[in-house]
Scaffold this motif. Structure first.
Motif, PDB file in Angstrom:
ATOM      1  N   PRO A 210      -3.341  32.993 -15.691  1.00 34.64           N
ATOM      2  CA  PRO A 210      -4.023  31.966 -16.386  1.00 34.64           C
ATOM      3  C   PRO A 210      -3.306  31.307 -17.734  1.00 34.64           C
ATOM      4  O   PRO A 210      -2.680  32.136 -18.256  1.00 34.64           O
ATOM      5  N   ALA A 211      -3.508  29.872 -17.592  1.00 34.29           N
ATOM      6  CA  ALA A 211      -2.698  29.293 -18.698  1.00 34.29           C
ATOM      7  C   ALA A 211      -3.691  28.908 -19.939  1.00 34.29           C
ATOM      8  O   ALA A 211      -3.198  28.340 -20.881  1.00 34.29           O
ATOM      9  N   TYR A 213      -7.919  29.685 -21.446  1.00 38.39           N
ATOM     10  CA  TYR A 213      -9.183  30.267 -21.625  1.00 38.39           C
ATOM     11  C   TYR A 213     -10.368  29.688 -22.240  1.00 38.39           C
ATOM     12  O   TYR A 213      -9.907  29.025 -23.398  1.00 38.39           O
ATOM     13  N   GLY A 274      -4.420  22.148 -26.656  1.00 40.63           N
ATOM     14  CA  GLY A 274      -3.186  22.815 -26.734  1.00 40.63           C
ATOM     15  C   GLY A 274      -2.309  23.043 -25.578  1.00 40.63           C
ATOM     16  O   GLY A 274      -1.043  23.298 -25.530  1.00 40.63           O
ATOM     17  N   LYS A 278       2.342  16.786 -23.836  1.00 44.31           N
ATOM     18  CA  LYS A 278       2.320  15.273 -24.625  1.00 44.31           C
ATOM     19  C   LYS A 278       2.975  14.207 -23.544  1.00 44.31           C
ATOM     20  O   LYS A 278       2.356  13.099 -23.778  1.00 44.31           O
TER      21      LYS A 278
ATOM     22  N   SER B 114       9.443  18.828 -31.885  1.00 42.34           N
ATOM     23  CA  SER B 114       7.808  18.705 -31.406  1.00 42.34           C
ATOM     24  C   SER B 114       7.664  19.154 -30.062  1.00 42.34           C
ATOM     25  O   SER B 114       6.725  19.677 -29.805  1.00 42.34           O
ATOM     26  N   GLU B 118       5.132  22.235 -28.941  1.00 42.72           N
ATOM     27  CA  GLU B 118       4.107  22.040 -27.868  1.00 42.72           C
ATOM     28  C   GLU B 118       4.165  23.232 -26.916  1.00 42.72           C
ATOM     29  O   GLU B 118       3.398  23.911 -26.354  1.00 42.72           O
ATOM     30  N   THR B 121       2.481  26.392 -28.407  1.00 44.41           N
ATOM     31  CA  THR B 121       0.823  26.374 -28.487  1.00 44.41           C
ATOM     32  C   THR B 121       0.732  26.875 -27.211  1.00 44.41           C
ATOM     33  O   THR B 121      -0.315  27.456 -26.749  1.00 44.41           O
ATOM     34  N   GLN B 122       1.343  26.273 -26.008  1.00 44.23           N
ATOM     35  CA  GLN B 122       1.143  26.306 -24.640  1.00 44.23           C
ATOM     36  C   GLN B 122       1.298  27.845 -24.362  1.00 44.23           C
ATOM     37  O   GLN B 122       0.355  28.413 -23.780  1.00 44.23           O
ATOM     38  N   LYS B 125      -1.610  29.828 -25.871  1.00 44.26           N
ATOM     39  CA  LYS B 125      -3.045  29.616 -25.021  1.00 44.26           C
ATOM     40  C   LYS B 125      -2.749  30.849 -23.835  1.00 44.26           C
ATOM     41  O   LYS B 125      -3.858  31.281 -23.440  1.00 44.26           O
ATOM     42  N   ILE B 126      -1.537  30.837 -23.240  1.00 47.31           N
ATOM     43  CA  ILE B 126      -1.391  31.734 -22.207  1.00 47.31           C
ATOM     44  C   ILE B 126      -1.970  33.071 -22.559  1.00 47.31           C
ATOM     45  O   ILE B 126      -2.322  33.977 -21.802  1.00 47.31           O
ATOM     46  N   ALA B 129      -5.611  33.902 -23.047  1.00 48.34           N
ATOM     47  CA  ALA B 129      -6.147  33.824 -21.590  1.00 48.34           C
ATOM     48  C   ALA B 129      -5.849  35.052 -21.138  1.00 48.34           C
ATOM     49  O   ALA B 129      -6.747  35.743 -20.493  1.00 48.34           O
ATOM     50  N   CYS B 130      -4.698  35.667 -21.141  1.00 46.38           N
ATOM     51  CA  CYS B 130      -4.265  36.934 -20.573  1.00 46.38           C
ATOM     52  C   CYS B 130      -5.150  37.895 -21.281  1.00 46.38           C
ATOM     53  O   CYS B 130      -5.590  38.766 -20.405  1.00 46.38           O
TER      54      CYS B 130
END
Lengths: 279, 182, 437
Positions: A210-211, A213, A274, A278, B114, B118, B121-122, B125-126, B129-130
């Motif tokens: 998953p990327a 949540y 996030g 972009k 930048s 980015e 942050t990605q 997020k991963i 989520a994990c």
């Protein structure tokens, strides 16, 4: 937040995976769902800034200034008709100027002019081959119409798919579904995409990990306290998303990151932004 | 300068040029041949027998067509008479040039930074989520962590170009129905 | 020459020259200054002058009172708010950024008349200025924000200077912010072509942090490396002091018609070195502190111990140096030990004269500082013949921050120097035959 309730309600009968609650009290737990962030990769390079244009122009001019003189005597041997033809089309330079050598001013760049193509018999094939190449425009009809359902809009950006499903309150979101028995995140999202948008999409699921949540808490009483949604990232290469009849999809849109911010619910957008790109 | 000296200077490069351009009709072997005895276009060059002077007009008699041809070819390789004058910038222009490159470095750095934030942050997020998936359902987590045995990178992935292809999007794509193998 | 070379497809020099004369006939005021095309919505452009001056760190008078080179005689001034954001010291009159056909820096008439700017340079430069200008503005906005933070802390304690803040925590916080501000001010102007031009033409004003930074970098590149190299190779380290990391640029010269700041390690004539040397101290910092200069000769033969000893030649103390005024005023300083002109004995070889620059502790006057229970023999401290520079340094609690060096040997002028300063008859050393049994 109500916008995912419908999907829960419709699949309430399904034997869903749920968290075991420690107490024996009636199930008040979070439902686990899988979702997909389906995106169309950019087809063309990003728009150049004024500075980058000026910079590349300057660099190429420097390169031309420092390039060697074109050795025309090799390609148009002396005493041939070709040489005659070549020298005829060259612009006149001031031959008395001591800095001119081989028809090039050695303090400036050289623009080589080639003689026009001599054609004895023009065929359709040769005309096609030698036709001047005109690059396709960077903007399309979809851009002019601002057709948010089209995949040919904003070719230099990544477009993300969001859907609006039939429910109590209609809200835009990334497509998501309940995980049925025997399914994992990957298989359930593949199943969902076919179920919602049809089979005719060439989709690449980037990873089963998953990327993103997102935790959705239901306000009114129900079987579940809320839903925990795990999104996978995937790319579309060909085909179209065509909403299927039984899927309950009311509307769908392909949008860039900035556009998403005005379509999505504020709280949802804050959690989701996030994970998006972009460009 | 003797032919031997010239040829040994430019041997590698002239070998390519000879075989590519001027003597295309002749069957020229790409294998380097001994210099003192090589054959092109039916003319035998023997080391020492052909004196070539560069930079001299070979209009008058005495120069064979082979000689002219060779001088012509060698003229492509050297910078002599083809190189423009050195670019000399005045102090003002040099400073302008430096300023342009300084701004370019700044733009590139901003882009890089930048992009890095980015990606960061990605990645976060991963990670979140994990972690959440592991807490919510260890079974699903275990399956999600399973790496595929062979990585399938889609051949349809295309590198962005400056202008779009003739068909910017293939809308008529249909899923191939393969016969069941059993 | 707006757009000229950029868009002439066949660049014959003759045609370019013709075109150039055509455009140069346009009146001067008609060609716009680059500043007119710069970002009009600049963050700082709309602010009043005092805000801009505060960001840059100068007074508002500095911003307005500079001669504007772009004002044609009797014409309207081409000055814009954007141009005003640069103080006089940063906006030199010799650099007119309108692209011109004949650059002023080219001295030869032939070059000047035939010179062509590269195609596309002008356009790219304008765009680059816009990008750099935006970056500069964002940095100054940050400076203003940080400045207001520091002001708030100062107001809280009712003081005007950071070092007057009584609370240690608040003081260190204010100090850290000020360091940040200084750094931002340097970064903001570091890409400014006019600043760089100003510096490279030797017109830098050391009251601005960016020039101090550039000067320090320039000094560190070669002069400092050269100094350390000479000190080590000529064994001034460790013959006099054990170690140094120079942070201050010390320059030495001897007065006279051909006075020049010489490189460390030079062999000079004794006639030249007979005069009291002049010094310059570049601290590269905007602060006031006191320094002491000591000159010693570690090559005086010491026959009693079969060794060498140090001779003290000069001590000049309480030299007050303000950040941007490097010249040493000898009259305002204290001469602790007057200057003794070097007069090497014949056959005693080449003598090294090491100049050491010490920073006095806490910017106070030179005074003996006892450390612990260690007793210092004060009578030996300033002994000319048997001078111990390490003892001197520790007794006064000094810190070595800079150094210099020159060399002398017995030459044709030495006897004259002895006679002039009444140094007595010199000794001629000669080899003695030692019999080994």
């Amino acid at each position: 937040m109500f916008f995912l309730r419908r999907s829960l309600a419709t699949s309430a009968t399904a034997d869903a995976l749920a968290i075991e609650s420690d107490s024996g009290s009636p199930a008040k737990e979070f439902k686990i769902m899988s979702g997909v962030i389906l995106s169309r990769p950019p087809i063309i390079t990003p728009e150049q800034t004024a500075f980058s244009k000026a910079y590349y122009h300057y660099q190429s001019e420097l390169y031309k200034r420092m390039s060697w003189t074109f050795p025309y005597w090799f390609y148009y041997p002396k005493g041939t008709l070709a040489e005659n033809e070549y020298t005829r089309v060259q612009p006149k330079l001031n031959e008395k100027d001591p800095d001119v050598l081989f028809n090039r001013d050695r303090n400036s760049k050289q623009d080589v002019v080639f003689p026009p193509r001599s054609v004895q018999r023009e065929t359709e094939e040769s005309a096609r081959i030698y036709a001047k190449i005109v690059p396709n425009p960077r903007t399309t009809i979809a851009d002019e119409e601002n057709n948010i359902r089209s995949l040919e809009r904003k070719l230099d950006r990544t477009l993300y798919l969001i859907v609006k499903r039939d429910g109590e309150s209609l809200e835009w979101s990334f497509p998501a579904t309940t995980i049925e028995s025997g399914e994992n995140l990957e298989s359930s999202s593949t199943r969902m995409l076919a179920q919602y948008g049809g089979e005719d999409m060439n989709i690449f699921l980037v990873s089963g990990t998953p990327a993103l949540y997102y935790k959705d808490v239901y306000e009114s009483d129900g079987k579940y306290e809320g839903a925990k949604i795990f999104y996978l990232k995937s790319r579309i290469f060909n085909g179209l998303f065509k909403p299927q009849k039984e899927s309950g999809i009311v509307d769908y849109a392909w949008l860039t990151k900035e556009e998403l911010s005005s379509y999505l619910d504020k709280q949802y957008w804050r959690k989701v932004a996030g994970a998006l790109s972009k460009q | 300068m003797s032919l031997h000296q010239l040829s040994s200077m430019f041997w590698r490069r002239s070998q390519t040029i000879i075989s590519r351009t001027a003597f295309q009709s002749a069957a020229v072997s790409r294998i380097p041949q001994p210099l003192h005895n090589f054959e092109v276009s039916g003319v035998k060059f023997t080391h020492g027998s052909l004196e070539v002077t560069r930079g001299k007009r070979t209009k008058s008699g005495g120069s064979s067509p082979q000689k002219i041809r060779l001088v012509n070819m060698l003229s492509l390789i050297g910078r002599v008479r083809k190189a423009p004058y050195r670019l000399k910038l005045s102090y003002e222009d040099l400073l302008r040039h430096r300023t342009i490159h300084r701004a370019w470095q700044l733009v590139k750095r901003q882009e890089r930074e930048s992009r890095n934030t980015e990606l960061m942050t990605q990645y976060q997020k991963i990670q979140v989520a994990c972690d959440e998936l592991e807490k919510a359902s260890p079974e699903l987590f275990a399956q999600a962590m399973d790496k595929p045995k062979s990585l399938r990178f889609p051949p349809e992935y295309r590198i962005p170009t400056e202008t779009p292809p003739n068909v910017s999007w293939d809308s008529s794509w249909k899923k191939a129905t393969l016969p069941q193998v059993k | 020459m707006p757009r000229l070379p950029g868009f002439v497809s066949q660049a014959s020099r003759a045609s370019l020259r013709a075109a150039s004369t055509a455009t140069s006939s346009i009146p001067h005021s008609a060609s716009p200054s680059f500043a007119d095309e710069l970002d009009p919505k600049s963050i700082l452009a709309d602010k009043d002058l005092s805000t801009i001056a505060r960001a840059i760190g100068c007074s508002a008078d500095d911003l307005t009172a500079f001669p504007n080179p772009t004002v044609p005689a009797g014409g309207e001034p081409l000055i814009t708010a954007r141009q005003l954001t640069m103080p006089a010291a940063m906006r030199p009159p010799f650099l007119d950024w309108r692209v011109q056909m004949k650059p002023a820096s080219l001295k030869s008439k032939k070059f000047r008349n035939t010179y062509l700017s590269p195609i596309g340079l002008d356009g790219a430069f304008r765009e680059a200025l816009e990008i750099l200008g935006k970056d500069r503005d964002t940095k100054y906005v940050q400076v203003l924000k940080l400045q207001s933070k520091v002001d708030a802390i100062k107001a809280q304690f009712g003081v005007l200077e950071t070092n007057e803040i009584t609370d240690i925590k608040a003081r260190s916080e204010a100090y850290l912010i000020e360091v940040k501000i200084e750094k931002l001010r340097i970064l903001a102007e570091l890409s400014n072509p006019e600043v760089i031009a100003q510096f490279e033409r030797g017109r830098a004003d050391m009251q601005f942090p960016v020039y101090r930074y550039l000067a320090r970098k320039k000094w560190e590149q070669i002069p400092r490396a050269q100094l350390v190299d000479r000190l080590e190779n000529m064994h001034v380290i460790p013959d006099t002091m054990p170690y140094i990391k120079p942070t201050v640029d010390l320059r030495v010269r001897f007065p006279g018609p051909t006075a020049y700041w010489f490189d460390p390690g030079r062999i000079l004539s004794t006639a030249v070195t007979a005069q009291v040397p002049e010094f310059q101290i570049n601290t590269f910092e905007d602060k006031t502190s006191r320094y002491t200069i000591v000159i010693v000769d570690p090559d005086t033969p010491d026959f009693a111990n079969d060794s060498y000893k140090s001779t003290l030649h000069y001590i000049l103390s309480d030299i007050e140096i303000h950040g941007n005024k490097p010249d040493v005023d000898t009259e305002a300083s204290t001469v602790v030990v007057p200057y003794l002109p070097p007069h090497p004995e014949k056959n005693s070889g080449i003598h090294r004269y090491a100049v050491w620059l010490f920073e006095q502790p806490d910017g106070e006057r030179l005074a003996i500082r006892q450390r612990g229970s260690k007793e210092i023999d004060n009578s030996k401290l300033l002994d000319r013949d048997e001078f111990d520079i390490r003892l001197f340094r520790s007794a006064y609690g000094l810190k070595a921050v800079g150094a210099h060096l020159w060399r002398n040997k017995y030459d044709s002028q030495t006897e004259a120097v002895r006679e002039k300063f009444g140094l007595g008859q010199g000794t001629v050393w000669s080899r003695a035959r030692i019999q080994h049994y």
